[in-house]
Design a protein around this motif. Structure first.
Motif, mmCIF file in Angstrom:
data_model
loop_
_atom_site.group_PDB
_atom_site.id
_atom_site.type_symbol
_atom_site.label_atom_id
_atom_site.label_comp_id
_atom_site.label_asym_id
_atom_site.label_seq_id
_atom_site.Cartn_x
_atom_site.Cartn_y
_atom_site.Cartn_z
ATOM 1 N N ILE B 130 69.631 32.371 -18.318
ATOM 2 C CA ILE B 130 70.329 31.093 -18.499
ATOM 3 C C ILE B 130 71.811 31.393 -18.291
ATOM 4 C CG2 ILE B 130 70.869 29.175 -20.044
ATOM 5 C CD1 ILE B 130 68.212 29.687 -21.476
ATOM 6 N N LEU B 131 72.335 30.963 -17.152
ATOM 7 C CA LEU B 131 73.707 31.284 -16.769
ATOM 8 C C LEU B 131 74.598 30.075 -16.964
ATOM 9 C CD1 LEU B 131 72.811 33.112 -13.434
ATOM 10 C CD2 LEU B 131 73.267 34.146 -15.672
ATOM 11 N N GLU B 133 77.723 27.877 -15.743
ATOM 12 C CA GLU B 133 78.501 27.576 -14.541
ATOM 13 C C GLU B 133 79.820 28.362 -14.580
ATOM 14 O OE1 GLU B 133 80.039 23.311 -12.606
ATOM 15 O OE2 GLU B 133 79.530 23.475 -14.715
ATOM 16 N N GLY B 134 80.153 29.025 -13.503
ATOM 17 C CA GLY B 134 81.397 29.803 -13.455
ATOM 18 C C GLY B 134 81.218 31.281 -13.736
ATOM 19 N N PHE B 135 80.018 31.693 -14.137
ATOM 20 C CA PHE B 135 79.791 33.115 -14.424
ATOM 21 C C PHE B 135 79.920 33.912 -13.130
ATOM 22 C CE2 PHE B 135 77.023 36.827 -15.332
ATOM 23 C CZ PHE B 135 77.694 37.305 -16.446
ATOM 24 N N LYS B 164 68.090 29.540 -14.737
ATOM 25 C CA LYS B 164 68.611 28.204 -15.008
ATOM 26 C C LYS B 164 70.130 28.313 -15.144
ATOM 27 C CE LYS B 164 64.709 25.801 -15.535
ATOM 28 N NZ LYS B 164 63.717 26.860 -15.389
ATOM 29 N N VAL B 165 70.823 27.244 -14.761
ATOM 30 C CA VAL B 165 72.277 27.194 -14.917
ATOM 31 C C VAL B 165 72.638 25.993 -15.763
ATOM 32 C CG1 VAL B 165 74.491 27.061 -13.721
ATOM 33 C CG2 VAL B 165 72.599 28.309 -12.674
ATOM 34 N N VAL B 166 73.508 26.201 -16.744
ATOM 35 C CA VAL B 166 73.979 25.082 -17.575
ATOM 36 C C VAL B 166 75.466 24.858 -17.316
ATOM 37 C CG1 VAL B 166 72.246 25.383 -19.369
ATOM 38 C CG2 VAL B 166 74.395 26.629 -19.549
ATOM 39 N N GLU B 167 75.934 23.661 -17.599
ATOM 40 C CA GLU B 167 77.303 23.286 -17.305
ATOM 41 C C GLU B 167 78.283 24.161 -18.096
ATOM 42 O OE1 GLU B 167 75.044 21.486 -18.823
ATOM 43 O OE2 GLU B 167 74.840 19.474 -17.981
ATOM 44 N N GLY B 169 80.782 25.416 -20.589
ATOM 45 C CA GLY B 169 80.958 24.989 -21.973
ATOM 46 C C GLY B 169 79.651 24.773 -22.715
ATOM 47 N N HIS B 170 78.510 24.881 -22.012
ATOM 48 C CA HIS B 170 77.215 24.695 -22.672
ATOM 49 C C HIS B 170 76.383 25.972 -22.721
ATOM 50 C CE1 HIS B 170 77.434 20.411 -23.376
ATOM 51 N NE2 HIS B 170 77.990 20.278 -22.192
ATOM 52 N N GLY B 171 77.038 27.095 -22.520
ATOM 53 C CA GLY B 171 76.339 28.376 -22.617
ATOM 54 C C GLY B 171 77.387 29.398 -22.996
ATOM 55 N N ASP B 172 77.132 30.643 -22.704
ATOM 56 C CA ASP B 172 78.145 31.656 -22.998
ATOM 57 C C ASP B 172 78.011 32.776 -21.982
ATOM 58 O OD1 ASP B 172 80.257 32.838 -24.183
ATOM 59 O OD2 ASP B 172 79.224 33.420 -26.019
ATOM 60 N N TYR B 175 72.703 34.448 -20.849
ATOM 61 C CA TYR B 175 71.626 34.747 -21.790
ATOM 62 C C TYR B 175 70.420 35.205 -20.970
ATOM 63 C CZ TYR B 175 74.246 31.639 -25.004
ATOM 64 O OH TYR B 175 75.206 31.034 -25.784
#
Lengths: 370, 370
Positions: B130-131, B133-135, B164-167, B169-172, B175
């Motif tokens: 789970i990535l 956005e911007g990683f 999966k990619v999350v927007e 600010g919605h991940g870290d 994972y």
């Protein structure tokens, strides 16, 4: 560009272009320095990541097959020819609850279906949660109960798990991963590269229900008839197909990236062309309206309880009947045919008799759909 | 309290207390309406979540064993008595790279070790990302390469995956979940509830290295000697143990919650008491200093390349030698004994000859350690 790692535009490709076996697309797809949403969309960008990052790092023959699940035989064990399938998916769907289901249904049905697409009978799942600090435990209970109910419906057991919690602001409520194993019946060998010219393409029901159910909630749209997710387990349907056609060539569930992504992956893996008849695609009228209002192509919208299969022409009627006799397959239809022409390319015949290329989605049309 | 669901304090328990078989702790542990960090800490709060949310929802016998992995036999298949083990973990460690390893090492070694703790030979892993956005993709490559290298070292293959990619600010960042399957050798049956009074408790090496490596990076601490994570695969060590002692009763890798959590889980599952000798615990002097500076108890700090085992007394020397002959077991020591007294309770004999109860951690001493 000295600061390439912080700018997130594709690097200059000069006149480099992407080729579709003779057709040429001028969009440069790879070499983004940072992850964008499209890398999780199940389309070309996802495939780039797999090809350029994961395959070289993890190199092994099982992964290289790129099926929905990996099939392996336990070396040195007297398995009487039996093989196992294994698959995983993480779910980041937003919102967590929607008409027709919840993330709890998706995490079970999604992995069950990935296993079923290799012909496997799904048996056991694991479940791992990444929860954000502050997430209501009552919601977690609803989700867990939905998972338990979905597992019982699909005939699988969730036998191991894990929970991690991240600080407020570093997650989004609840992310769930499931992984699963199943047994592949003797003599069954289903894979994208088994598709052959002359095969008939069968779709098990209406397109786009899941994606448009999610979008109508997010956009606050209301229609005469509620659009409900089609989330459902397909293992029984697959067992029915195998019974009448053990030689089924390819099975795929068109989730992220929709039918377009699935067909393009199959065309690429098999080196065949695929022709579908747009007038034969089953689409619920309300879903069709929602797609028109929101500007989506139903071919690109995610499904969570449908499969597409490539079967030898002589078995097509039997397979169609088998699917229609399953409780999740009443809307099944023959939608096209596999051809030797235009290898790797999917073509749709439109209502006015024209042909158009069905291009694989590049990135994410609907972020966080599953 | 009308607004119980938004306030995140435990509900009023009146004089309800938590009992440890005669010993009484006045801290109410459950009934938080919302998730707190401690629910992911591998201690009492994690156990609460499993007991009250997941077990009732997923109910099945495999899950109820609560081992590091679940062991199952494929029904109806001629497996010649062979059983499989299956396990999963999600990893949210922060930072992603640290002295001695990275999240890439952890995700492989962690699941390999969970499988090994049931005596299984790990074979296949899945990996799901789970990535955010911007990683940076360069970092993802480093992580994937570390995973590939760790898999080759551990003799396993990563055969299926998901991204999966999350927007933003919605991940870290990143994972990762891994799940794995392995084969349990014929006749091997290792579980927490097989521990018996008279068993000897052996620890395979120094305590707290992983947790304090992470903390020293986070806190910017520098010591004369760098503290390095002990992340390592333990399947070979377990194979060596089984070779000299097929009757090994219990194996556990003391990760989140440290040795304290593992011993308390084993004591609870077996209904035995456990007595350890604090003077015999192998602890690296730099880790000891770091624990004293930061106020941590080494018994509660996570390890990622250690195991604790309960073996019949007559096999203790042979097992100790087997562990010491493994490249990750040179620091192994006998640290205690299983007793019939104080069932379910872990007691430590201190350097000054006193005894103290080693209480299971309630929540998270070190958030996001793995």
């Amino acid at each position: 560009m000295a600061d390439d790692s912080t700018s997130n535009t594709p690097r200059d490709h000069g006149d480099k272009t992407i080729e579709f076996s003779g057709l040429v697309c001028p969009v440069p797809l790879q070499d983004y320095p940072n992850i964008i949403l499209g890398h999780g969309g199940g389309g070309k960008l996802s495939a780039d990541l797999v090809q350029h990052v994961f395959l070289p790092a993890f190199q092994n023959d099982h992964l290289a097959v790129l099926g929905d699940s990996a099939v392996f035989q336990l070396a040195g064990v007297q398995l009487a020819g039996q093989r196992l399938a294994m698959s995983t998916d993480s779910y980041v769907v937003r919102p967590l609850f929607f008409p027709g289901g919840s993330i709890g249904d998706l995490v079970v049905n999604g992995t069950v279906n990935d296993l079923a697409m290799s012909g496997a009978t799904p048996l056991y799942l694991t479940a791992a949660f990444i929860l954000e600090e502050g997430f209501p435990i009552a919601q977690l209970k609803r989700i867990a109960d939905a998972m338990g109910a979905a597992a019982r419906r699909a005939g699988v057991a969730i036998i191991s798990g894990d929970t991690k919690v991240v600080e407020r602001g570093h997650g989004d409520g609840c992310y769930i991963n499931t992984a699963g194993v199943g047994i592949v019946p003797d003599g069954i060998d289903i894979a994208p590269n088994h598709t052959r010219p002359g095969d008939v393409v069968i779709l098990s029901g209406t397109l786009g229900d899941h994606g448009m159910a999610i979008m109508s909630v997010r956009e606050g749209l209301e229609f005469d008839a509620e659009i409900r997710s089609d989330s459902a387990p397909l293992a029984d349907m697959v067992a029915g197909i195998i019974q009448v056609c053990p030689d089924v060539h390819t099975l795929r569930d068109p989730t992220r990236g929709g039918l377009s992504a699935s067909l393009n992956e199959i065309a690429a893996a098999s080196g065949c062309g695929i022709v579908i008849d747009e007038t034969r695609l089953p689409i619920h009228p309300t879903v069709q309206s929602a797609c028109e209002i929101l500007g989506f192509d139903p071919l690109l919208v995610a499904n969570e309880g449908k499969l597409v299969c490539m079967v030898p022409a002589e078995s097509a009627d039997a397979v169609l009947n088998a699917i229609r006799s399953d409780k999740h397959g009443s809307g099944a239809a023959i939608i096209g045919r596999v051809v030797a022409d235009h290898p790797g390319v999917v073509v749709a015949k439109t209502a006015i008799g024209a042909s158009r290329v069905v291009v694989a989605p590049i990135g994410e049309q609907l972020p966080r759909i599953c």
